[in-house]
Design a protein around this motif. Sequence first.
Motif, PDB file in Angstrom:
ATOM      1  N   MET A   1      14.723   1.285  -8.596  1.00 16.87           N
ATOM      2  CA  MET A   1      13.711   1.026  -9.599  1.00 16.87           C
ATOM      3  C   MET A   1      12.592   2.059  -9.463  1.00 16.87           C
ATOM      4  SD  MET A   1      11.850  -2.514 -10.588  1.00 16.87           S
ATOM      5  CE  MET A   1      10.730  -2.905  -9.288  1.00 16.87           C
ATOM      6  N   SER A   2      12.227   2.654 -10.567  1.00 13.77           N
ATOM      7  CA  SER A   2      11.192   3.686 -10.578  1.00 13.77           C
ATOM      8  C   SER A   2       9.814   3.078 -10.331  1.00 13.77           C
ATOM      9  CB  SER A   2      11.197   4.404 -11.926  1.00 13.77           C
ATOM     10  OG  SER A   2      10.072   5.243 -12.033  1.00 13.77           O
ATOM     11  N   ILE A   3       8.984   3.846  -9.689  1.00 15.67           N
ATOM     12  CA  ILE A   3       7.617   3.415  -9.396  1.00 15.67           C
ATOM     13  C   ILE A   3       6.797   3.220 -10.676  1.00 15.67           C
ATOM     14  CG2 ILE A   3       6.482   5.655  -9.198  1.00 15.67           C
ATOM     15  CD1 ILE A   3       5.378   4.574  -6.497  1.00 15.67           C
ATOM     16  N   MET A   4       7.264   3.809 -11.761  1.00 15.37           N
ATOM     17  CA  MET A   4       6.554   3.711 -13.034  1.00 15.37           C
ATOM     18  C   MET A   4       6.440   2.267 -13.527  1.00 15.37           C
ATOM     19  SD  MET A   4       5.816   6.888 -13.688  1.00 15.37           S
ATOM     20  CE  MET A   4       5.556   7.131 -15.426  1.00 15.37           C
ATOM     21  N   SER A   5       7.351   1.416 -13.099  1.00 20.19           N
ATOM     22  CA  SER A   5       7.326   0.021 -13.545  1.00 20.19           C
ATOM     23  C   SER A   5       6.610  -0.902 -12.545  1.00 20.19           C
ATOM     24  CB  SER A   5       8.752  -0.476 -13.781  1.00 20.19           C
ATOM     25  OG  SER A   5       9.489  -0.439 -12.582  1.00 20.19           O
ATOM     26  N   TRP A   6       6.081  -0.343 -11.463  1.00 19.49           N
ATOM     27  CA  TRP A   6       5.391  -1.137 -10.456  1.00 19.49           C
ATOM     28  C   TRP A   6       3.939  -1.381 -10.872  1.00 19.49           C
ATOM     29  CZ3 TRP A   6       6.671   1.121  -4.951  1.00 19.49           C
ATOM     30  CH2 TRP A   6       8.054   1.135  -4.764  1.00 19.49           C
ATOM     31  N   SER A   7       3.365  -2.454 -10.364  1.00 24.57           N
ATOM     32  CA  SER A   7       1.940  -2.724 -10.594  1.00 24.57           C
ATOM     33  C   SER A   7       1.101  -1.816  -9.686  1.00 24.57           C
ATOM     34  CB  SER A   7       1.620  -4.189 -10.276  1.00 24.57           C
ATOM     35  OG  SER A   7       1.704  -4.410  -8.871  1.00 24.57           O
ATOM     36  N   ASP A   8      -0.178  -1.698 -10.016  1.00 29.50           N
ATOM     37  CA  ASP A   8      -1.071  -0.912  -9.163  1.00 29.50           C
ATOM     38  C   ASP A   8      -1.068  -1.452  -7.738  1.00 29.50           C
ATOM     39  OD1 ASP A   8      -1.744   0.535 -11.435  1.00 29.50           O
ATOM     40  OD2 ASP A   8      -3.914   0.281 -11.179  1.00 29.50           O
ATOM     41  N   ALA A   9      -1.098  -2.752  -7.582  1.00 29.71           N
ATOM     42  CA  ALA A   9      -1.125  -3.358  -6.244  1.00 29.71           C
ATOM     43  C   ALA A   9       0.123  -2.989  -5.448  1.00 29.71           C
ATOM     44  CB  ALA A   9      -1.261  -4.874  -6.343  1.00 29.71           C
ATOM     45  N   GLN A  10       1.278  -2.974  -6.101  1.00 30.71           N
ATOM     46  CA  GLN A  10       2.523  -2.604  -5.416  1.00 30.71           C
ATOM     47  C   GLN A  10       2.484  -1.141  -4.988  1.00 30.71           C
ATOM     48  OE1 GLN A  10       5.038  -3.932  -8.706  1.00 30.71           O
ATOM     49  NE2 GLN A  10       6.191  -5.181  -7.235  1.00 30.71           N
ATOM     50  N   ILE A  11       1.947  -0.281  -5.836  1.00 33.98           N
ATOM     51  CA  ILE A  11       1.886   1.145  -5.510  1.00 33.98           C
ATOM     52  C   ILE A  11       0.892   1.397  -4.383  1.00 33.98           C
ATOM     53  CG2 ILE A  11       1.289   3.433  -6.392  1.00 33.98           C
ATOM     54  CD1 ILE A  11       2.447   2.474  -9.123  1.00 33.98           C
ATOM     55  N   VAL A  12      -0.254   0.761  -4.422  1.00 33.88           N
ATOM     56  CA  VAL A  12      -1.232   0.901  -3.338  1.00 33.88           C
ATOM     57  C   VAL A  12      -0.614   0.441  -2.021  1.00 33.88           C
ATOM     58  CG1 VAL A  12      -3.424   0.012  -2.419  1.00 33.88           C
ATOM     59  CG2 VAL A  12      -3.279   0.769  -4.802  1.00 33.88           C
ATOM     60  N   ARG A  13       0.090  -0.669  -2.046  1.00 35.79           N
ATOM     61  CA  ARG A  13       0.767  -1.171  -0.850  1.00 35.79           C
ATOM     62  C   ARG A  13       1.802  -0.156  -0.347  1.00 35.79           C
ATOM     63  NH1 ARG A  13       0.644  -6.046  -2.566  1.00 35.79           N
ATOM     64  NH2 ARG A  13       2.576  -5.985  -3.742  1.00 35.79           N
ATOM     65  N   ALA A  14       2.564   0.429  -1.267  1.00 35.09           N
ATOM     66  CA  ALA A  14       3.580   1.414  -0.894  1.00 35.09           C
ATOM     67  C   ALA A  14       2.939   2.665  -0.290  1.00 35.09           C
ATOM     68  CB  ALA A  14       4.436   1.776  -2.108  1.00 35.09           C
ATOM     69  N   ILE A  15       1.814   3.091  -0.853  1.00 34.75           N
ATOM     70  CA  ILE A  15       1.099   4.243  -0.288  1.00 34.75           C
ATOM     71  C   ILE A  15       0.651   3.924   1.132  1.00 34.75           C
ATOM     72  CG2 ILE A  15      -1.006   5.637  -0.436  1.00 34.75           C
ATOM     73  CD1 ILE A  15      -0.805   5.332  -3.532  1.00 34.75           C
ATOM     74  N   ASN A  16       0.005   2.789   1.309  1.00 34.98           N
ATOM     75  CA  ASN A  16      -0.540   2.416   2.608  1.00 34.98           C
ATOM     76  C   ASN A  16       0.547   2.154   3.648  1.00 34.98           C
ATOM     77  OD1 ASN A  16      -3.176   2.711   1.740  1.00 34.98           O
ATOM     78  ND2 ASN A  16      -3.390   0.570   1.174  1.00 34.98           N
ATOM     79  N   ASN A  17       1.735   1.753   3.197  1.00 36.16           N
ATOM     80  CA  ASN A  17       2.845   1.488   4.119  1.00 36.16           C
ATOM     81  C   ASN A  17       3.778   2.682   4.275  1.00 36.16           C
ATOM     82  OD1 ASN A  17       1.979  -1.150   4.456  1.00 36.16           O
ATOM     83  ND2 ASN A  17       3.238  -1.919   2.788  1.00 36.16           N
ATOM     84  N   GLY A  18       3.534   3.731   3.505  1.00 37.81           N
ATOM     85  CA  GLY A  18       4.407   4.905   3.565  1.00 37.81           C
ATOM     86  C   GLY A  18       5.781   4.650   2.979  1.00 37.81           C
ATOM     87  N   SER A  19       5.844   3.804   1.959  1.00 33.86           N
ATOM     88  CA  SER A  19       7.146   3.425   1.410  1.00 33.86           C
ATOM     89  C   SER A  19       7.323   3.813  -0.066  1.00 33.86           C
ATOM     90  CB  SER A  19       7.369   1.923   1.590  1.00 33.86           C
ATOM     91  OG  SER A  19       6.365   1.181   0.931  1.00 33.86           O
ATOM     92  N   VAL A  20       6.600   4.846  -0.513  1.00 31.30           N
ATOM     93  CA  VAL A  20       6.810   5.350  -1.865  1.00 31.30           C
ATOM     94  C   VAL A  20       8.176   6.040  -1.878  1.00 31.30           C
ATOM     95  CG1 VAL A  20       5.982   6.962  -3.625  1.00 31.30           C
ATOM     96  CG2 VAL A  20       4.340   5.663  -2.274  1.00 31.30           C
ATOM     97  N   PRO A  21       9.040   5.719  -2.822  1.00 29.21           N
ATOM     98  CA  PRO A  21      10.377   6.328  -2.858  1.00 29.21           C
ATOM     99  C   PRO A  21      10.309   7.854  -2.965  1.00 29.21           C
ATOM    100  CG  PRO A  21      10.260   4.458  -4.358  1.00 29.21           C
ATOM    101  CD  PRO A  21       8.864   4.720  -3.882  1.00 29.21           C
ATOM    102  N   SER A  22      11.177   8.524  -2.226  1.00 26.50           N
ATOM    103  CA  SER A  22      11.213   9.986  -2.216  1.00 26.50           C
ATOM    104  C   SER A  22      11.398  10.569  -3.610  1.00 26.50           C
ATOM    105  CB  SER A  22      12.344  10.477  -1.304  1.00 26.50           C
ATOM    106  OG  SER A  22      12.089  10.106   0.019  1.00 26.50           O
ATOM    107  N   ALA A  23      12.231   9.936  -4.408  1.00 26.56           N
ATOM    108  CA  ALA A  23      12.471  10.436  -5.767  1.00 26.56           C
ATOM    109  C   ALA A  23      11.182  10.481  -6.575  1.00 26.56           C
ATOM    110  CB  ALA A  23      13.509   9.576  -6.474  1.00 26.56           C
ATOM    111  N   ASP A  24      10.294   9.529  -6.347  1.00 28.03           N
ATOM    112  CA  ASP A  24       9.023   9.499  -7.076  1.00 28.03           C
ATOM    113  C   ASP A  24       8.016  10.497  -6.516  1.00 28.03           C
ATOM    114  OD1 ASP A  24       9.482   7.519  -9.125  1.00 28.03           O
ATOM    115  OD2 ASP A  24       9.626   6.078  -7.493  1.00 28.03           O
ATOM    116  N   LEU A  25       8.186  10.894  -5.270  1.00 30.33           N
ATOM    117  CA  LEU A  25       7.295  11.901  -4.694  1.00 30.33           C
ATOM    118  C   LEU A  25       7.577  13.287  -5.264  1.00 30.33           C
ATOM    119  CD1 LEU A  25       7.169  10.901  -0.920  1.00 30.33           C
ATOM    120  CD2 LEU A  25       5.446  10.486  -2.689  1.00 30.33           C
ATOM    121  N   ILE A  26       8.827  13.569  -5.582  1.00 32.12           N
ATOM    122  CA  ILE A  26       9.159  14.906  -6.089  1.00 32.12           C
ATOM    123  C   ILE A  26       9.235  14.957  -7.611  1.00 32.12           C
ATOM    124  CG2 ILE A  26      10.240  15.702  -3.973  1.00 32.12           C
ATOM    125  CD1 ILE A  26      12.948  15.091  -5.172  1.00 32.12           C
ATOM    126  N   SER A  27       9.235  13.807  -8.242  1.00 33.35           N
ATOM    127  CA  SER A  27       9.225  13.749  -9.706  1.00 33.35           C
ATOM    128  C   SER A  27       7.805  13.997 -10.215  1.00 33.35           C
ATOM    129  CB  SER A  27       9.698  12.364 -10.165  1.00 33.35           C
ATOM    130  OG  SER A  27       9.233  12.050 -11.439  1.00 33.35           O
TER     131      SER A  27
END
Length: 69
Positions: A1-27
């Motif tokens: 699932m692309s990060i584009m469909s995540w809520s802000d809270a989910q993305i902030v959590r992913a940033i703080n936990n280091g769990s942003v998907p690699s595909a979204d880092l290079i896209s």
Amino acid sequence: MSIMSWSDAQIVRAINNGSVPSADLISRDGWSHVCRVRGRNFRLVDEEAWQDLCSQRGYLQNRSNPRGF
């Protein structure tokens, strides 16, 4: 699932936990979205986690395109 469909809270959590998907880092779209969310939630994003994420993105970009073109 692309990060584009995540809520802000989910993305902030992913940033703080280091769990942003690699595909979204290079896209381009994925990274732009992450940056916009960080801007809207600047105080909630851990600075060290953000720096680690930027380093990880740089590594992934270099690995996928080592000659720079």
